[in-house]
Every structure is written in C-alpha cells, then in structure tokens.
Design a protein around this motif. Structure first.
Motif, PDB file in Angstrom:
ATOM      1  N   UNK A 227       0.852  -1.192   0.000  1.00 24.83           N
ATOM      2  CA  UNK A 227       0.000   0.000   0.000  1.00 24.83           C
ATOM      3  C   UNK A 227       0.881   1.233   0.000  1.00 24.83           C
ATOM      4  N   UNK A 228       0.456   2.255  -0.734  1.00 24.06           N
ATOM      5  CA  UNK A 228       1.246   3.482  -0.817  1.00 24.06           C
ATOM      6  C   UNK A 228       0.374   4.697  -0.537  1.00 24.06           C
ATOM      7  N   UNK A 229       0.973   5.679   0.125  1.00 25.77           N
ATOM      8  CA  UNK A 229       0.289   6.945   0.379  1.00 25.77           C
ATOM      9  C   UNK A 229       1.065   7.737   1.405  1.00 25.77           C
ATOM     10  N   UNK A 230       0.591   8.949   1.670  1.00 21.46           N
ATOM     11  CA  UNK A 230       1.216   9.742   2.731  1.00 21.46           C
ATOM     12  C   UNK A 230       0.927   9.065   4.077  1.00 21.46           C
ATOM     13  N   UNK A 231       1.954   8.867   4.886  1.00 23.25           N
ATOM     14  CA  UNK A 231       1.784   8.198   6.194  1.00 23.25           C
ATOM     15  C   UNK A 231       1.089   6.835   6.074  1.00 23.25           C
ATOM     16  N   UNK A 232       1.439   6.096   5.024  1.00 23.53           N
ATOM     17  CA  UNK A 232       0.750   4.822   4.744  1.00 23.53           C
ATOM     18  C   UNK A 232       0.872   3.835   5.905  1.00 23.53           C
ATOM     19  N   UNK A 233       2.017   3.828   6.587  1.00 21.66           N
ATOM     20  CA  UNK A 233       2.226   2.843   7.661  1.00 21.66           C
ATOM     21  C   UNK A 233       1.228   3.100   8.799  1.00 21.66           C
ATOM     22  N   UNK A 234       1.187   4.339   9.266  1.00 20.43           N
ATOM     23  CA  UNK A 234       0.294   4.689  10.383  1.00 20.43           C
ATOM     24  C   UNK A 234      -1.168   4.621   9.958  1.00 20.43           C
ATOM     25  N   UNK A 235      -1.471   5.058   8.729  1.00 22.22           N
ATOM     26  CA  UNK A 235      -2.877   5.025   8.272  1.00 22.22           C
ATOM     27  C   UNK A 235      -3.365   3.588   8.161  1.00 22.22           C
ATOM     28  N   UNK A 236      -2.490   2.687   7.690  1.00 30.40           N
ATOM     29  CA  UNK A 236      -2.899   1.280   7.594  1.00 30.40           C
ATOM     30  C   UNK A 236      -3.117   0.684   8.975  1.00 30.40           C
ATOM     31  N   UNK A 237      -2.219   1.025   9.943  1.00 31.50           N
ATOM     32  CA  UNK A 237      -2.390   0.502  11.314  1.00 31.50           C
ATOM     33  C   UNK A 237      -3.728   0.979  11.903  1.00 31.50           C
ATOM     34  N   UNK A 238      -4.059   2.234  11.622  1.00 24.16           N
ATOM     35  CA  UNK A 238      -5.328   2.826  12.080  1.00 24.16           C
ATOM     36  C   UNK A 238      -6.530   2.062  11.497  1.00 24.16           C
ATOM     37  N   UNK A 239      -6.422   1.805  10.209  1.00 26.38           N
ATOM     38  CA  UNK A 239      -7.485   1.097   9.474  1.00 26.38           C
ATOM     39  C   UNK A 239      -7.651  -0.338   9.973  1.00 26.38           C
ATOM     40  N   UNK A 240      -6.515  -0.972  10.356  1.00 29.96           N
ATOM     41  CA  UNK A 240      -6.534  -2.367  10.818  1.00 29.96           C
ATOM     42  C   UNK A 240      -7.224  -2.512  12.166  1.00 29.96           C
ATOM     43  N   UNK A 241      -6.961  -1.576  13.083  1.00 27.14           N
ATOM     44  CA  UNK A 241      -7.441  -1.700  14.451  1.00 27.14           C
ATOM     45  C   UNK A 241      -6.491  -2.523  15.305  1.00 27.14           C
ATOM     46  N   UNK A 242      -6.822  -2.632  16.597  1.00 22.73           N
ATOM     47  CA  UNK A 242      -5.949  -3.309  17.562  1.00 22.73           C
ATOM     48  C   UNK A 242      -5.791  -4.792  17.221  1.00 22.73           C
ATOM     49  N   UNK A 243      -4.667  -5.361  17.699  1.00 22.43           N
ATOM     50  CA  UNK A 243      -4.336  -6.771  17.430  1.00 22.43           C
ATOM     51  C   UNK A 243      -5.494  -7.699  17.803  1.00 22.43           C
ATOM     52  N   UNK A 244      -6.032  -7.486  19.002  1.00 17.12           N
ATOM     53  CA  UNK A 244      -7.158  -8.312  19.464  1.00 17.12           C
ATOM     54  C   UNK A 244      -8.459  -7.643  19.007  1.00 17.12           C
ATOM     55  N   UNK A 245      -9.242  -8.332  18.189  1.00 22.81           N
ATOM     56  CA  UNK A 245     -10.465  -7.682  17.663  1.00 22.81           C
ATOM     57  C   UNK A 245     -11.414  -7.206  18.755  1.00 22.81           C
TER      58      UNK A 245
END
Ligand code: ADP
Ligand code: MG
Length: 138
Positions: free
Chosen positions: A75-93
């Motif tokens: 995935x590519x974009x500005x702040x892609x790493x943090x934005x993807x982590x945000x989109x994923x949510x916490x490790x434990x659903x």
C-alpha cells in the motif's frame, strides 16, 4: 509518499473477505501498488515473523500463517504505515475500534484478518520479503 506491507491473512481469505478488505484500503485513499496470492511454508512464516520467535504464540501463529493462501499487498500513500495501522485496528479484535478491518473481519487475537508493517524499517524489510522492485508499480 510511504509504502507499507499488508497481508490478508489465511482467515481473511478463507472467510471470503478479500474484496471487503481491499474495499476498505481503497476507500481510505491508500493505493495498491503491488499484490499477489501467496501460500507460505512453515519455514517462510517463521522467517517473516522471526521478531516474535521467543513469544509463546510463535508456533501457533506460524502454523496459522502457513495454513492456507493469503494475499500480500503493498500500500502506498502519505503516512501509509500509520494510516494502515489505524485502518486495521488493535491486534485483538475485542479491543479494535468499530469499523476497523479487525473489528469487522477478524476471528480472534491470532486469526486477525490482516498484517500491517509497524515502522519504516520493518516496512522496507517486509515488502522485500515478498516483492522485487520490478513487481511494484512506480
Ligand atoms: P500486530 O499484528 O497488531 O502488529 P503483533 O506484531 O504484536 O501484532 O503480533 C503479530 C501477530 O501475532 C498478531 O497479528 C497475531 O496474529 C499474533 N498474536 C499476537 N499476540 C498474540 C497472542 N497473545 N496470542 C495469539 N496470537 C497473537
Ligand atoms: Mg506487528
């Protein structure tokens, strides 16, 4: 511009959530610049998650990650790493915010639908684990 590695894990693929998860990436504005289906061997799963090799869940995690097909995505974009982590949510659903990919589609704390790189150094290494430069569109 930043790149990050995502994996739709074997539970996400087995539960037919490939399209739903890709929809969330695209809706968020992150661009897919590489993508392929993979089926990790146990050895490849151990290599990918080697930072966790001393953790009690390592054997179970690598069994799960090698249990069936998965999708590797850059995935590519500005702040892609943090934005993807945000989109994923916490490790434990159970702890993941509503509307996040893991809240929507994860099975449990281990079978949690997606992987995402956590820092720029790990993103570079993880992308290179699956993709050559030629496989990433410029
Ligand atoms: P994340 O994927 O959110 O970055 P970690 O890097 O801490 O989480 O862990 C890697 C993966 O290992 C998790 O996504 C999950 O599949 C698994 N995992 C983490 N903690 C546990 C746990 N306590 N029990 C079982 N599996 C776990
Ligand atoms: Mg992690």
């Amino acid at each position: 511009m930043e790149q990050t590695l995502s994996i739709i894990k074997p539970d996400g693929v087995a539960n037919s959530h490939i399209g739903d998860i890709i929809k969330q990436f695209e809706s968020s504005g992150l661009k897919i610049v590489a993508m392929k289906m993979i089926h990790l061997s146990k050895k490849e799963a151990r290599g990918f998650y080697s930072v966790h090799k001393a953790r009690p869940f390592f054997d179970s995690l690598t069994d799960f990650m090698s249990s069936g097909p998965a999708i590797a995505i850059v995935l590519e974009g500005e702040d892609a790493i943090a934005r993807n982590r945000e989109l994923m949510g916490a490790t434990d659903p159970k702890d993941a915010a509503g509307g996040t990919i893991r809240s929507n589609f994860a099975t449990d704390k281990e079978k949690n639908a997606v992987h995402g790189s956590d820092a720029s150094e790990t993103a570079v290494l993880e992308i290179a684990y699956f993709f050559s430069k030629l496989e990433i569109v410029g």
